[in-house]
Scaffold this motif. Structure first.
Motif, mmCIF file in Angstrom:
data_model
loop_
_atom_site.group_PDB
_atom_site.id
_atom_site.type_symbol
_atom_site.label_atom_id
_atom_site.label_comp_id
_atom_site.label_asym_id
_atom_site.label_seq_id
_atom_site.Cartn_x
_atom_site.Cartn_y
_atom_site.Cartn_z
ATOM 1 N N SER A 170 0.834 -1.212 0.000
ATOM 2 C CA SER A 170 0.000 0.000 0.000
ATOM 3 C C SER A 170 0.866 1.257 0.000
ATOM 4 N N HIS B 296 9.566 -1.859 8.756
ATOM 5 C CA HIS B 296 9.966 -2.998 7.903
ATOM 6 C C HIS B 296 10.023 -2.562 6.452
ATOM 7 N N SER C 293 2.914 -7.801 3.621
ATOM 8 C CA SER C 293 3.102 -7.845 2.169
ATOM 9 C C SER C 293 4.011 -8.969 1.643
ATOM 10 N N PHE D 103 7.442 4.723 14.731
ATOM 11 C CA PHE D 103 6.738 5.819 15.406
ATOM 12 C C PHE D 103 5.702 5.270 16.375
ATOM 13 N N GLY E 185 -7.070 -6.163 4.107
ATOM 14 C CA GLY E 185 -7.404 -7.589 4.238
ATOM 15 C C GLY E 185 -6.578 -8.471 3.325
ATOM 16 N N GLN F 138 -4.296 -6.867 -5.201
ATOM 17 C CA GLN F 138 -5.257 -6.796 -6.308
ATOM 18 C C GLN F 138 -6.080 -5.498 -6.281
HETATM 19 P P1 FAD Z 1 1.932 -4.193 5.411
HETATM 20 O O1 FAD Z 1 2.493 -4.972 4.301
HETATM 21 O O2 FAD Z 1 1.709 -4.899 6.704
HETATM 22 O O3 FAD Z 1 2.925 -2.984 5.655
HETATM 23 C C1 FAD Z 1 2.822 -2.139 6.770
HETATM 24 C C2 FAD Z 1 4.029 -1.214 6.768
HETATM 25 O O4 FAD Z 1 3.874 -0.249 7.811
HETATM 26 C C3 FAD Z 1 5.353 -1.931 7.050
HETATM 27 O O5 FAD Z 1 6.401 -1.342 6.308
HETATM 28 C C4 FAD Z 1 5.552 -1.655 8.551
HETATM 29 O O6 FAD Z 1 6.911 -1.746 8.974
HETATM 30 C C5 FAD Z 1 5.048 -0.234 8.619
HETATM 31 N N1 FAD Z 1 4.682 0.198 9.970
HETATM 32 C C6 FAD Z 1 3.637 -0.248 10.711
HETATM 33 N N2 FAD Z 1 3.603 0.403 11.893
HETATM 34 C C7 FAD Z 1 4.647 1.261 11.895
HETATM 35 C C8 FAD Z 1 5.142 2.215 12.835
HETATM 36 N N3 FAD Z 1 4.528 2.423 14.014
HETATM 37 N N4 FAD Z 1 6.261 2.937 12.520
HETATM 38 C C9 FAD Z 1 6.882 2.734 11.320
HETATM 39 N N5 FAD Z 1 6.452 1.841 10.404
HETATM 40 C C10 FAD Z 1 5.340 1.131 10.683
HETATM 41 N N6 FAD Z 1 -3.467 -9.810 -1.353
HETATM 42 C C11 FAD Z 1 -3.738 -9.896 -2.687
HETATM 43 O O7 FAD Z 1 -4.127 -8.907 -3.305
HETATM 44 N N7 FAD Z 1 -3.575 -11.080 -3.359
HETATM 45 C C12 FAD Z 1 -3.154 -12.211 -2.733
HETATM 46 O O8 FAD Z 1 -3.003 -13.261 -3.372
HETATM 47 C C13 FAD Z 1 -2.889 -12.148 -1.345
HETATM 48 N N8 FAD Z 1 -2.486 -13.265 -0.679
HETATM 49 C C14 FAD Z 1 -2.197 -13.178 0.657
HETATM 50 C C15 FAD Z 1 -1.753 -14.320 1.323
HETATM 51 C C16 FAD Z 1 -1.384 -14.257 2.663
HETATM 52 C C17 FAD Z 1 -0.909 -15.491 3.358
HETATM 53 C C18 FAD Z 1 -1.486 -13.015 3.356
HETATM 54 C C19 FAD Z 1 -1.068 -12.900 4.794
HETATM 55 C C20 FAD Z 1 -1.950 -11.882 2.699
HETATM 56 C C21 FAD Z 1 -2.328 -11.947 1.355
HETATM 57 N N9 FAD Z 1 -2.805 -10.828 0.664
HETATM 58 C C22 FAD Z 1 -3.060 -10.899 -0.675
HETATM 59 C C23 FAD Z 1 -3.088 -9.573 1.377
HETATM 60 C C24 FAD Z 1 -1.948 -8.563 1.290
HETATM 61 O O9 FAD Z 1 -0.748 -9.202 1.596
HETATM 62 C C25 FAD Z 1 -2.198 -7.401 2.261
HETATM 63 O O10 FAD Z 1 -3.477 -6.832 2.056
HETATM 64 C C26 FAD Z 1 -1.158 -6.310 2.043
HETATM 65 O O11 FAD Z 1 0.125 -6.856 2.071
HETATM 66 C C27 FAD Z 1 -1.259 -5.197 3.071
HETATM 67 O O12 FAD Z 1 -0.231 -4.295 2.760
HETATM 68 P P2 FAD Z 1 0.011 -2.980 3.591
HETATM 69 O O13 FAD Z 1 1.064 -2.224 2.869
HETATM 70 O O14 FAD Z 1 -1.275 -2.289 3.845
HETATM 71 O O15 FAD Z 1 0.540 -3.494 5.020
#
Ligand code: FAD
Length: 363
Positions: free
Chosen positions: A13, A35, A46, A173, A333, A338
């Protein structure tokens, strides 16, 4: 005019939002995260994703629009940038009506229904004729989708952002407003984009009680069965899932899975792992050599990730916390990839509104 922007979070994201914003040279972007791509941690969803494009948004919802808007971007990256680690892959979906009230069945209800909206989006959509369905399967469809090698794609996104001038720094943070003071120029950020996923539950200034995990367990193997497969459910439990996808560029095959709501455990459950492997071989015998069972799988690793779910859906909205302008983009989620571009387009348009108000205020 220069815009100082902080993106907090380097999952799909945060990186997709930073990638879009970095295409405007007026934007000076700092991506800050605990991370980064390359890390494997239970707080970082992710890297654990498969990841593929299997639409689940209900027709007419914002979620539907985000997935609809994401397909052209993923298709273009797949075609134009093979180094991004995404490939096209044949896909088979199996639906059993008896799964429709389970957690997994509800999650996949749009994906598995016989006449879904995405039939006009993905190429080669075809219903499997009813006389070719296996016993117990009520309907099935095939189409072409993409599978993303997250270990290649996330670093590719970082590379695109860096090429466009974005600066990446590690930081943790306790409060979202503090991120505004950590822009690489030393100046205060005009806007902070919150892409912290599940951590938005505890991050000061956000503390979103609606966030909860859906635990996903996977097995990564070297075997390559060909097409991707996904089903509406399994006979092993209402929160267990069955999917197979081979990642691009040597990323291995992901065998899944589970959808265990409110389960925070980051440790692979070996009984569940055995059930996952057995189910995958049952539905796709070509995973192993003829006559083989689990022993025919060449395991790379077991893994667990927490899907960042949110009651009421993904949060993409403007906010002001301690005088700092915030745009939230979290709570994706099991659909963070996607829906990544669709969600990032929405977040970017909110950022633009904030920046326009800033420039008007300076006139
Ligand atoms: P994250 O990837 O969790 O990233 C969060 C970021 O915020 C990280 O860099 C973290 O270090 C940072 N952060 C958090 N708190 C702090 C803080 N206090 N200070 C500094 N940094 C912070 N999605 C699909 O579309 N297709 C799929 O096939 C699919 N398969 C999946 C299979 C599995 C097993 C799983 C677990 C998930 C799957 N997903 C899939 C879902 C997808 O992985 C997640 O929706 C997506 O990765 C979320 O991304 P994000 O960037 O929002 O969060």
């Amino acid at each position: 005019m220069t815009n100082n922007i902080v993106v907090l979070g380097a999952g799909v994201s945060g990186l997709t939002t930073a990638y879009l914003l970095s295409q405007d040279p007026d934007n000076k972007i700092t991506v800050l995260a605990k991370h980064m791509p390359g890390d494997y941690d239970i707080e970082y969803a992710s890297p654990w994703a498969g990841a593929n494009y299997m639409p689940v948004g209900k027709e007419g919802s914002a979620h539907h629009k985000w997935e609809l808007d994401t397909w052209p971007a993923l298709k273009e990256i797949t075609e134009k940038y093979p180094e991004a680690g995404i490939h096209f892959r044949g896909t088979l979906i199996y639906n059993r009506k008896k799964d429709q009230e389970t957690d997994t069945g509800k999650w996949f209800s749009e994906l598995t229904q016989p006449n879904p909206w995405y039939k006009d989006v993905v190429p080669d959509f075809k219903s499997v004729p009813s006389d070719q369905l296996a016993p117990g399967v009520d309907n099935a469809q095939e189409f072409t989708s993409v599978c993303i090698n997250t270990a290649v794609y996330l670093p590719w996104l970082v590379g695109q952002c860096v090429k466009n001038g974005a600066v990446f720094e590690r930081a943790v943070f306790k409060h979202i407003a503090d991120a505004a003071n950590a822009h690489h120029t030393g100046q205060k950020a005009d806007v902070v984009i919150n892409c912290t996923g599940l951590s938005s539950k505890t991050l000061g200034g956000v503390v979103d009680d609606k966030m909860y995990p859906a635990r996903g367990q996977i097995v990564v193997v070297r075997n390559d069965p060909g097409p991707m497969v996904s089903t509406s459910g399994t006979d092993d439990g209402e929160d267990e899932a069955l999917y197979i996808m081979t990642r691009a560029a040597g990323g291995g095959t992901i065998l899944g899975g589970s959808y265990q709501k409110h389960n925070w455990s980051g440790i692979p459950d070996m009984n569940l792992a055995n059930r996952i492997m057995k189910r995958c071989i049952d539905i796709c015998p070509s995973l192993v050599k003829k006559g083989q069972g689990i022993e025919g799988l060449d395991i790379i690793r077991h893994g667990v990730g927490l899907r960042p779910l949110r009651e009421g859906g993904t949060r993409i909205e403007k906010d002001k916390v301690d005088g700092v302008a915030i745009v939230h983009n979290y709570g994706h989620g099991g659909f963070g990839y996607q829906a990544s571009f669709g969600c990032a387009y929405s977040a970017v348009s909110l950022v633009k509104e904030i920046l326009q108000n800033k420039s008007r205020a300076k006139l």
